[in-house]
Design a protein around this motif. Structure first.
Motif, PDB file in Angstrom:
ATOM      1  N   ASP A  28       0.827  -1.208   0.000  1.00 31.29           N
ATOM      2  CA  ASP A  28       0.000   0.000   0.000  1.00 31.29           C
ATOM      3  C   ASP A  28       0.861   1.257   0.000  1.00 31.29           C
ATOM      4  N   THR A  29       1.877   1.265   0.824  1.00 33.61           N
ATOM      5  CA  THR A  29       2.757   2.432   0.908  1.00 33.61           C
ATOM      6  C   THR A  29       3.516   2.623  -0.396  1.00 33.61           C
ATOM      7  N   LEU A  30       3.974   1.532  -0.984  1.00 38.62           N
ATOM      8  CA  LEU A  30       4.664   1.631  -2.274  1.00 38.62           C
ATOM      9  C   LEU A  30       3.707   2.073  -3.377  1.00 38.62           C
ATOM     10  N   ASP A  31       2.482   1.620  -3.330  1.00 37.95           N
ATOM     11  CA  ASP A  31       1.486   2.075  -4.305  1.00 37.95           C
ATOM     12  C   ASP A  31       1.275   3.585  -4.196  1.00 37.95           C
ATOM     13  N   ASP A  32       1.224   4.085  -2.955  1.00 37.16           N
ATOM     14  CA  ASP A  32       1.114   5.534  -2.753  1.00 37.16           C
ATOM     15  C   ASP A  32       2.303   6.255  -3.385  1.00 37.16           C
ATOM     16  N   ALA A  33       3.500   5.736  -3.148  1.00 33.68           N
ATOM     17  CA  ALA A  33       4.706   6.361  -3.696  1.00 33.68           C
ATOM     18  C   ALA A  33       4.652   6.379  -5.218  1.00 33.68           C
ATOM     19  N   LYS A  79       9.074  10.171  -2.688  1.00 34.35           N
ATOM     20  CA  LYS A  79      10.316   9.748  -2.024  1.00 34.35           C
ATOM     21  C   LYS A  79      10.049   9.430  -0.556  1.00 34.35           C
ATOM     22  N   ASN A  80       9.284  10.281   0.105  1.00 32.41           N
ATOM     23  CA  ASN A  80       9.000  10.069   1.524  1.00 32.41           C
ATOM     24  C   ASN A  80       8.177   8.803   1.765  1.00 32.41           C
ATOM     25  N   ARG A  81       7.193   8.538   0.901  1.00 33.88           N
ATOM     26  CA  ARG A  81       6.395   7.314   1.048  1.00 33.88           C
ATOM     27  C   ARG A  81       7.248   6.079   0.799  1.00 33.88           C
ATOM     28  N   ALA A  82       8.133   6.154  -0.193  1.00 33.00           N
ATOM     29  CA  ALA A  82       9.027   5.025  -0.471  1.00 33.00           C
ATOM     30  C   ALA A  82       9.980   4.801   0.704  1.00 33.00           C
ATOM     31  N   ALA A  83      10.472   5.885   1.291  1.00 35.01           N
ATOM     32  CA  ALA A  83      11.355   5.757   2.456  1.00 35.01           C
ATOM     33  C   ALA A  83      10.597   5.144   3.633  1.00 35.01           C
ATOM     34  N   SER A  84       9.342   5.532   3.792  1.00 34.22           N
ATOM     35  CA  SER A  84       8.515   4.955   4.852  1.00 34.22           C
ATOM     36  C   SER A  84       8.298   3.462   4.613  1.00 34.22           C
ATOM     37  N   ALA A  85       8.061   3.098   3.368  1.00 35.93           N
ATOM     38  CA  ALA A  85       7.893   1.675   3.028  1.00 35.93           C
ATOM     39  C   ALA A  85       9.168   0.908   3.350  1.00 35.93           C
ATOM     40  N   LEU A  86      10.304   1.475   2.996  1.00 36.09           N
ATOM     41  CA  LEU A  86      11.580   0.805   3.252  1.00 36.09           C
ATOM     42  C   LEU A  86      11.815   0.627   4.746  1.00 36.09           C
TER      43      LEU A  86
END
Length: 93
Positions: free
Chosen positions: A45-50, A77-84
């Motif tokens: 879900d977080t990656l989809d947002d990114a 970038k922030n959503r991808a970092a959160s996913a990571l």
């Protein structure tokens, strides 16, 4: 004095109207890193947002709406970092 002010405004306008090349690159790299780490599909879900934010930024660049594009690239970038971070925390447990 007016000449200095005019030069300052032109420089500022140049910064605002430039395409967000670095922000887009940062977002793409962050998404790629999160995708590579998410082998268990933990943060979909977080990656989809990114990805959605990045797609919106790409569309806005086509429309030369560079301010909103920059914001969405940073959001991506922030959503991808959160996913990571989520992926790494899950892997640590």
């Amino acid at each position: 004095m007016i000449r200095v002010l005019a030069i300052g405004i032109l420089l500022l306008a140049g910064c605002v109207t430039a395409p967000p090349v670095q922000e887009m690159s940062d977002a793409r790299q962050a998404i790629a890193a999160a995708e590579m780490a998410d082998t268990d599909r933990v943060a979909t879900d977080t990656l989809d947002d990114a990805r959605r934010f990045l797609a919106e930024a790409e569309q806005q660049i086509q429309e030369q709406a560079y301010g909103p594009a920059r914001l969405n690239a940073v959001r991506a970038k922030n959503r991808a970092a959160s996913a990571l971070r989520s992926i790494q925390q899950r892997n640590d447990n």
